[in-house]
Design a protein around this motif. Structure first.
Motif, PDB file in Angstrom:
ATOM      1  N   THR A   1       8.052   8.494  14.033  1.00 51.12           N
ATOM      2  CA  THR A   1       7.774   9.331  12.945  1.00 51.12           C
ATOM      3  C   THR A   1       6.743  10.182  13.075  1.00 51.12           C
ATOM      4  O   THR A   1       6.672  11.013  14.038  1.00 51.12           O
ATOM      5  CB  THR A   1       7.955   8.410  11.610  1.00 51.12           C
ATOM      6  OG1 THR A   1       6.825   7.717  11.596  1.00 51.12           O
ATOM      7  CG2 THR A   1       9.137   7.719  11.480  1.00 51.12           C
ATOM      8  N   SER A   2       5.610   9.800  12.247  1.00 49.66           N
ATOM      9  CA  SER A   2       4.334  10.563  12.527  1.00 49.66           C
ATOM     10  C   SER A   2       3.404   9.768  11.966  1.00 49.66           C
ATOM     11  O   SER A   2       3.601   8.501  11.403  1.00 49.66           O
ATOM     12  CB  SER A   2       4.481  11.699  11.331  1.00 49.66           C
ATOM     13  OG  SER A   2       4.330  11.332   9.975  1.00 49.66           O
ATOM     14  N   CYS A   3       2.022   9.863  12.404  1.00 51.04           N
ATOM     15  CA  CYS A   3       0.828   9.200  11.952  1.00 51.04           C
ATOM     16  C   CYS A   3       0.771   8.889  10.630  1.00 51.04           C
ATOM     17  O   CYS A   3       0.677   7.794   9.978  1.00 51.04           O
ATOM     18  CB  CYS A   3      -0.271   9.672  12.594  1.00 51.04           C
ATOM     19  SG  CYS A   3      -1.754   8.698  12.385  1.00 51.04           S
TER      20      CYS A   3
ATOM     21  N   LEU B   1       0.932   5.086   8.899  1.00 47.35           N
ATOM     22  CA  LEU B   1      -0.357   4.870   8.019  1.00 47.35           C
ATOM     23  C   LEU B   1      -0.424   5.075   6.487  1.00 47.35           C
ATOM     24  O   LEU B   1      -1.044   4.928   5.739  1.00 47.35           O
ATOM     25  CB  LEU B   1      -1.503   5.367   8.378  1.00 47.35           C
ATOM     26  CG  LEU B   1      -1.993   5.103  10.073  1.00 47.35           C
ATOM     27  CD1 LEU B   1      -2.992   5.823  10.553  1.00 47.35           C
ATOM     28  CD2 LEU B   1      -1.731   3.674  10.540  1.00 47.35           C
ATOM     29  N   ARG B   2       0.864   5.188   5.944  1.00 53.24           N
ATOM     30  CA  ARG B   2       1.036   5.548   4.420  1.00 53.24           C
ATOM     31  C   ARG B   2       0.580   4.424   3.481  1.00 53.24           C
ATOM     32  O   ARG B   2      -0.037   4.733   2.585  1.00 53.24           O
ATOM     33  CB  ARG B   2       2.403   6.167   4.104  1.00 53.24           C
ATOM     34  CG  ARG B   2       2.608   6.416   2.653  1.00 53.24           C
ATOM     35  CD  ARG B   2       3.859   6.821   2.512  1.00 53.24           C
ATOM     36  NE  ARG B   2       4.937   5.836   2.887  1.00 53.24           N
ATOM     37  CZ  ARG B   2       6.135   5.792   2.752  1.00 53.24           C
ATOM     38  NH1 ARG B   2       6.699   6.941   2.428  1.00 53.24           N
ATOM     39  NH2 ARG B   2       6.973   5.006   3.307  1.00 53.24           N
TER      40      ARG B   2
ATOM     41  N   LEU C   1      -6.756  -9.013   5.841  1.00 55.45           N
ATOM     42  CA  LEU C   1      -6.055 -10.361   5.796  1.00 55.45           C
ATOM     43  C   LEU C   1      -4.997 -10.324   4.685  1.00 55.45           C
ATOM     44  O   LEU C   1      -4.404 -11.235   4.789  1.00 55.45           O
ATOM     45  CB  LEU C   1      -7.139 -11.278   5.477  1.00 55.45           C
ATOM     46  CG  LEU C   1      -8.079 -11.353   6.613  1.00 55.45           C
ATOM     47  CD1 LEU C   1      -9.328 -12.440   6.194  1.00 55.45           C
ATOM     48  CD2 LEU C   1      -7.751 -11.640   7.862  1.00 55.45           C
ATOM     49  N   PHE C   2      -4.993  -9.338   3.747  1.00 56.09           N
ATOM     50  CA  PHE C   2      -4.106  -9.854   2.500  1.00 56.09           C
ATOM     51  C   PHE C   2      -2.869  -8.668   2.744  1.00 56.09           C
ATOM     52  O   PHE C   2      -2.165  -8.911   1.431  1.00 56.09           O
ATOM     53  CB  PHE C   2      -4.719  -9.441   1.341  1.00 56.09           C
ATOM     54  CG  PHE C   2      -5.867 -10.390   1.256  1.00 56.09           C
ATOM     55  CD1 PHE C   2      -5.674 -11.696   1.078  1.00 56.09           C
ATOM     56  CD2 PHE C   2      -7.328 -10.001   1.442  1.00 56.09           C
ATOM     57  CE1 PHE C   2      -6.871 -12.767   1.016  1.00 56.09           C
ATOM     58  CE2 PHE C   2      -8.409 -10.604   1.179  1.00 56.09           C
ATOM     59  CZ  PHE C   2      -8.114 -12.078   1.304  1.00 56.09           C
ATOM     60  N   SER C   3      -2.748  -7.883   3.434  1.00 56.42           N
ATOM     61  CA  SER C   3      -1.372  -6.977   3.229  1.00 56.42           C
ATOM     62  C   SER C   3      -1.219  -6.768   4.800  1.00 56.42           C
ATOM     63  O   SER C   3      -1.469  -7.006   5.769  1.00 56.42           O
ATOM     64  CB  SER C   3      -1.774  -6.008   2.735  1.00 56.42           C
ATOM     65  OG  SER C   3      -2.791  -5.106   3.431  1.00 56.42           O
ATOM     66  N   LEU C   4       0.081  -5.938   5.019  1.00 52.23           N
ATOM     67  CA  LEU C   4       0.747  -5.692   6.014  1.00 52.23           C
ATOM     68  C   LEU C   4      -0.111  -4.415   6.556  1.00 52.23           C
ATOM     69  O   LEU C   4      -0.190  -3.581   5.924  1.00 52.23           O
ATOM     70  CB  LEU C   4       2.108  -5.251   5.781  1.00 52.23           C
ATOM     71  CG  LEU C   4       2.930  -4.501   7.259  1.00 52.23           C
ATOM     72  CD1 LEU C   4       3.146  -5.654   8.108  1.00 52.23           C
ATOM     73  CD2 LEU C   4       4.140  -4.023   6.474  1.00 52.23           C
ATOM     74  N   GLN C   5      -0.540  -4.416   7.837  1.00 50.16           N
ATOM     75  CA  GLN C   5      -1.218  -3.378   8.283  1.00 50.16           C
ATOM     76  C   GLN C   5      -0.561  -2.646   9.428  1.00 50.16           C
ATOM     77  O   GLN C   5       0.080  -3.393  10.270  1.00 50.16           O
ATOM     78  CB  GLN C   5      -2.738  -3.840   8.715  1.00 50.16           C
ATOM     79  CG  GLN C   5      -3.321  -4.643   7.945  1.00 50.16           C
ATOM     80  CD  GLN C   5      -3.821  -3.386   6.745  1.00 50.16           C
ATOM     81  OE1 GLN C   5      -4.198  -2.259   7.421  1.00 50.16           O
ATOM     82  NE2 GLN C   5      -3.753  -3.667   5.515  1.00 50.16           N
TER      83      GLN C   5
ATOM     84  N   GLY D   1      -5.842   3.332   9.284  1.00 48.38           N
ATOM     85  CA  GLY D   1      -6.634   3.994   8.029  1.00 48.38           C
ATOM     86  C   GLY D   1      -6.507   5.616   7.910  1.00 48.38           C
ATOM     87  O   GLY D   1      -6.002   5.790   7.018  1.00 48.38           O
ATOM     88  N   LEU D   2      -6.746   6.443   8.884  1.00 48.59           N
ATOM     89  CA  LEU D   2      -6.813   7.962   8.569  1.00 48.59           C
ATOM     90  C   LEU D   2      -6.496   8.139  10.310  1.00 48.59           C
ATOM     91  O   LEU D   2      -6.856   7.774  11.364  1.00 48.59           O
ATOM     92  CB  LEU D   2      -8.043   8.211   8.573  1.00 48.59           C
ATOM     93  CG  LEU D   2      -8.858   7.847   7.275  1.00 48.59           C
ATOM     94  CD1 LEU D   2     -10.158   8.606   7.162  1.00 48.59           C
ATOM     95  CD2 LEU D   2      -8.138   8.624   6.007  1.00 48.59           C
TER      96      LEU D   2
END
Length: 179
Positions: A39-41, A45-46, A53-57, A90-91
């Motif tokens: 798709t796109s970056c 990263l949306r 540690l606490f979420s899907l990255q 992140g960005l």
């Protein structure tokens, strides 16, 4: 007392009738990172949060256009997953290599600033203690000189009194007997 009780019941009933029962809305489950590949970056990263540690990255690898699950067991993603220069997290406009260099420089500047502040505080404290020591010494010397002046004035007064009553002694070590 009964009026107070009725008023509080009225307020409670009013609050309960005016507030709507809110049911907790569950947020939709995050889309797995692998489904966002090709798709796109920005799309990959949306939903990235900065709490690893606490979420899907998700990690975007630019040359392969893959959206990969961030390897949370490692601090940095290994080169086998994606080279640091091509990894985005992140960005989209910041690659990991620049992020690491920037964070290292900022951390170093922060540590140096703390050390400089500590050294300045210690130096100021030493200078302040030297100033205090000199001030105490000046005060001690002034007190001793005032004490000596008072002692001399008192001695002169006593000598004048002795002269006045004729009991002045020529030899200060002679006994004071009647003549």
């Amino acid at each position: 007392m009964a009026g107070l009780y009725r008023a509080s019941l009225f307020v409670l009933a009013f609050v309960l009738t005016t507030t709507k029962a809110q049911t907790p809305t569950s947020s939709p489950a995050p889309t797995p990172c692998a489904l966002r590949s090709n798709t796109s970056c920005a799309e990959c990263l949306r939903n990235v949060t900065f709490l690893l540690l606490f979420s899907l990255q998700c990690l975007w690898c630019a040359p392969s256009k893959q959206c990969i699950d961030y390897p949370v067991r490692n601090i940095l993603p290994p080169s086998s997953v994606c080279p640091l220069n091509d990894a985005r997290w992140g960005l989209c406009w910041v690659n990991f290599q620049i992020l690491i260099i920037t964070m290292s420089v900022l951390g170093g500047v922060f540590v140096i600033a703390i050390l400089v502040c500590c050294c300045c505080c210690c130096k100021c404290e030493r200078i302040g203690s030297k100033r205090e020591d000199a001030k105490v010494e000046r005060q001690t010397r002034a007190r001793k000189s005032r004490q000596n002046v008072k002692r001399t004035e008192m001695q002169l007064r006593h000598d004048e009194i002795r002269q006045k009553y004729g009991i002045a002694k020529d030899n200060p070590y002679a006994r004071m007997n009647n003549p």
